[in-house]
Design an enzyme around this catalytic site. Sequence first.
Site, PDB file in Angstrom:
ATOM      1  N   GLU A 502       0.509  -1.520   0.563  1.00  9.15           N
ATOM      2  CA  GLU A 502       0.218  -0.045   0.029  1.00  9.15           C
ATOM      3  C   GLU A 502       0.614   1.656   0.467  1.00  9.15           C
ATOM      4  O   GLU A 502       0.203   2.336  -0.892  1.00  9.15           O
ATOM      5  CB  GLU A 502      -1.080   0.285   1.278  1.00  9.15           C
ATOM      6  CG  GLU A 502      -2.451  -1.176   1.612  1.00  9.15           C
ATOM      7  CD  GLU A 502      -2.277  -1.516  -0.254  1.00  9.15           C
ATOM      8  OE1 GLU A 502      -2.509  -0.963  -1.019  1.00  9.15           O
ATOM      9  OE2 GLU A 502      -3.037  -2.814  -0.224  1.00  9.15           O
ATOM     10  N   HIS A 505       1.773   2.166  -3.324  1.00 12.59           N
ATOM     11  CA  HIS A 505       0.861   2.328  -4.046  1.00 12.59           C
ATOM     12  C   HIS A 505       0.782   4.736  -3.780  1.00 12.59           C
ATOM     13  O   HIS A 505       0.545   5.421  -4.443  1.00 12.59           O
ATOM     14  CB  HIS A 505      -0.658   2.245  -4.004  1.00 12.59           C
ATOM     15  CG  HIS A 505      -1.215   1.376  -4.255  1.00 12.59           C
ATOM     16  ND1 HIS A 505      -0.987   0.651  -5.761  1.00 12.59           N
ATOM     17  CD2 HIS A 505      -1.991   0.482  -4.282  1.00 12.59           C
ATOM     18  CE1 HIS A 505      -1.243  -0.265  -6.237  1.00 12.59           C
ATOM     19  NE2 HIS A 505      -1.997  -1.092  -4.588  1.00 12.59           N
ATOM     20  N   TYR A 638     -13.077  -6.334 -12.783  1.00 17.08           N
ATOM     21  CA  TYR A 638     -12.136  -7.394 -12.982  1.00 17.08           C
ATOM     22  C   TYR A 638     -12.749  -7.908 -14.423  1.00 17.08           C
ATOM     23  O   TYR A 638     -11.534  -8.368 -15.114  1.00 17.08           O
ATOM     24  CB  TYR A 638     -11.425  -8.070 -12.197  1.00 17.08           C
ATOM     25  CG  TYR A 638     -10.445  -7.532 -11.716  1.00 17.08           C
ATOM     26  CD1 TYR A 638      -9.024  -7.240 -11.903  1.00 17.08           C
ATOM     27  CD2 TYR A 638     -10.755  -6.695  -9.798  1.00 17.08           C
ATOM     28  CE1 TYR A 638      -8.123  -7.096 -10.950  1.00 17.08           C
ATOM     29  CE2 TYR A 638      -9.887  -6.379  -9.644  1.00 17.08           C
ATOM     30  CZ  TYR A 638      -8.576  -6.177  -9.569  1.00 17.08           C
ATOM     31  OH  TYR A 638      -7.090  -5.441  -9.366  1.00 17.08           O
TER      32      TYR A 638
END
Length: 722
Positions: A502, A505, A638
Site C-alpha cells: 500500500e 501505491h 476485473y
Amino acid sequence: MTNAARVSILHKVLLHDAESNPLLERTELPRFADVKVAEHAEPAVTKRLEEGRVQLQKLEKHCSTELAKGRTIPYNELVPPLEELYEDVGGPMGSLSHLKSVKDSKELREVIMKLEPKMITFWQELSQSKPVYDAFVKLKADASFAKLSTAQKRIVNKEINDRRLSGVGLSGDKAKEFNELQQRQSELRTNFSNNVMDATGAWNHTVTDKKRVKGIPDRTLAMAAQKAQVQHPKATAADGPWMFTVDYVLVFPVLKFAEDRALRETMFHALATLASSGKHNNVPVIMELLEGRQRSAELLDYSCYADVSFASKMATRPQVHSLLDELQSSAKPAAKKDMEELEAFAKKKDNVTDLKHWDRVFYAEQMQKEKFGIDEEELRKYFALPTVLDGLFALSLQMFDAKVTPADGDAPRTAWDKEVKIYKVSSGDGKEVKGYMVLDLYARPGQKRAGAWANPMTTRRYLPGDKKLQRPVATISTNFPAPQKDTPSLVSLSEIHTLFHEFGHAIQHVLTRQNETAVSGLNGIEWDAVEISSQFMEYFISYDKDTLYSFAKHYKTGEPLPEKTYQSIKDSLNFREGTQMSMSLFLSKIDLRLHEKFDKNENINDIYMSLANEVLPSSPLPEDRKLCSFQHIFAGGYASGYYSYIWSEVLSADAFSAFEEDNVGLKDKHKMQETGHRYRDTFLSEGGGEEPAQVFKDFRGRAPSSKALLHYSNLEMSLLFF
Ligand code: ZN
C-alpha cells in the site's frame, strides 16, 4: 500581540470554520473530524451537483457555438474546466465514500444510497455530452494537437476513448438500449454480490464435540464460539459449541488447520458450491451479465466484451495470451510435481492414500511447517509496527530521497479517528513538502471495511487561479491488530507485505510530477499497470536483507531476528509456487474465455471444467461452482482484466531485478540509491502521463520480459480465492 488578542482571533477562526460545511472546502487535507453527516452530506453533494450542471451547460454551449463556426477549442479552454468539474462535483461524494470505508454508520450508508443515483446520472450526462466529445475529436485532428505535451495528448486520447466506451457515439434506439443495458448491468453486479453475501449468511455448521475442532487456532475458535452465542449464549472458545461459516476468516483456518477430515470436507464443499443453487443462485445472473456485456460490445462496434476491456489497457489480447501460455508451460509441470510431493507427504505422515481436495491445504500447511519450521505467532514478536514503519520510511529516504515525518500541526482536523496518523512527505533535506500520507492502520470492526487499500485523497495539480501547486495526499487503510496495554501492534510477515504494498501505491501518488488531475499520481494509469509500483515495494522484504533487518527486532529485547529463522523464511519463499501460479493462470484464462467468445447457448460449467483440466494439475470436484462466487469479474471491475495481477507482477518483478542485475546492486548502497532515484524519476514521477510501456523502458532501458517473474515467482493472490 497580546495573548488575549491571539486567543480571540483563534476563537474567531474556529467559529468561522465550524459554521462552514467542511465537505465544501477545498483544502489539501480535508477536515474529516468536523463532518456531521446529517448536517453536511446532502447539502454539500446537492450544491455541487447543481453548480456542476450549470458549469457543464456553460461548457457545452461554448463547445457548440465554437464548433458551429468551424473553430477548434484549444486545450486550455477544454481540459481545465473539465478538471474543475470532476473535482468540484466528485469532491464531497469522494469524502463521504472514504468515510464509509473507514467510519461506517447507518446514517452514512443511507445518505450515500440516496445520493448515489443522482451522481451516476450526472456522470452519464457528462460522459455522453456530444458537444464536449466533438470538441475533443476536433482538437485531436487539429494542428495544435502535435504541440501538446505527452501527458496532454494522453488526456485528450483518454477523454475520447472513455467517452466512446460510455456510448457517446450512439443515438436513437441504440443509445436507449445501451443506457438501459448499463443500468441493468449495474443491478446485476449488485445482485451477484448480494447473492454471495446472502448465501454466506445462510449457511453455517455447528460443532459441539471438542475432538472435532482439534488443530484450529484459538483465535478462530473464539470467533466461531461468538457466532454460536446467538443460539447457545454460553458458548466459549474452549468448550464450544462453535458455529462455522464460509466467511474467509473462518473457512480458511479450518481448511488449513482442522485435523478432522469430515469437517474439512463439509467446509470445502460449502465454499465450492456457494451461491450456486436455490434462491441465491448466481448462474442466471452470470448468464445475463455475459449476454449483456456481449450486446453492449456489439452496440459499440466491438466483436466481444474482451475487446471493450482491452481498449483501455496497457496489454493487448495476443500479448496476454502468449504470456499466460508461456507461464503455464513452466507452472503446470511444477504444479504436478507439487501434487506428487504432497501426496507422498500425506501418505508418509497419516497413511492417506487418497488425497482429496479438502486435504490439500491442510497437508500443504503441515508440510511447510515440517520443512521450514516457521511459527507464525513467534515471528510476530520480531515485528512491532512502529519499528517496521521506521524501516519503511528509512527505505523511502534512501531510495527516493523522500522523507516521511509526522505532520503534527499541519492537519489538526483531518483525523477521523484517534488512531489516524498524518505524515508529511518532503525532499530529503526537508525543505520542500511534496505531499502527505494519512495512515489508518488498526482494525475497527463494525466501522472499517475488511482488507487493505491505498487511495488518492487529493491530487497534485497546478491551480492557475492561485498560481500554485495543490499538493497530493494519499491514504493507507489496513486492518492490523491494535496495540494492547503494554504490547505494541505486532504484525505478521504477510501484514508487512501489505504495508509495503500500500505504501508503494501511496508514494506513487505523492511523488508524481504531473500537474493535471487526469494523469497525476495514481490517476490515468492503465488498470493492468497500476499494481506495478505496489508489488515492486514488496520485493524489498523478501530480497533485501538489510531492509528486513532494519526492523526485524524482538519487541521486548531488541534482539535481531535469528539467522536460522531468516534462512527458513528465505527457503519457504518458493514453496508450491507452481500450484499458486497455476491457479492464478486458470482464473485469468477463464475470465478471458468467458468474455471473448461467449454464446448464450453454451454451458458455463462445461467451459469451466474443460479449461480447469487444461491449466490445473488435477480436475476440480464435479460439483465445483466457484464461478458463482468469482466477485472480481462479476461484481468488481476485473471483467476481462483478471490477468492484470500477473501482468503487473511480470513488470514489477522485472523492474526490481534491476537492483540485482550485476549482483552488487543491493549490497552497494550508492548503486541502490542511484537505481532507486531512476525508479522515482520514471515510475513514480511519470504516472499516468506517459504510456506504461514507455515508463518501463525509461527505467529499464528495454522492453519487459517474464524471466524475472519466473525467477522470483511470488503469486500469492490466487490463494484468496481457492
Ligand atoms: Zn494494490
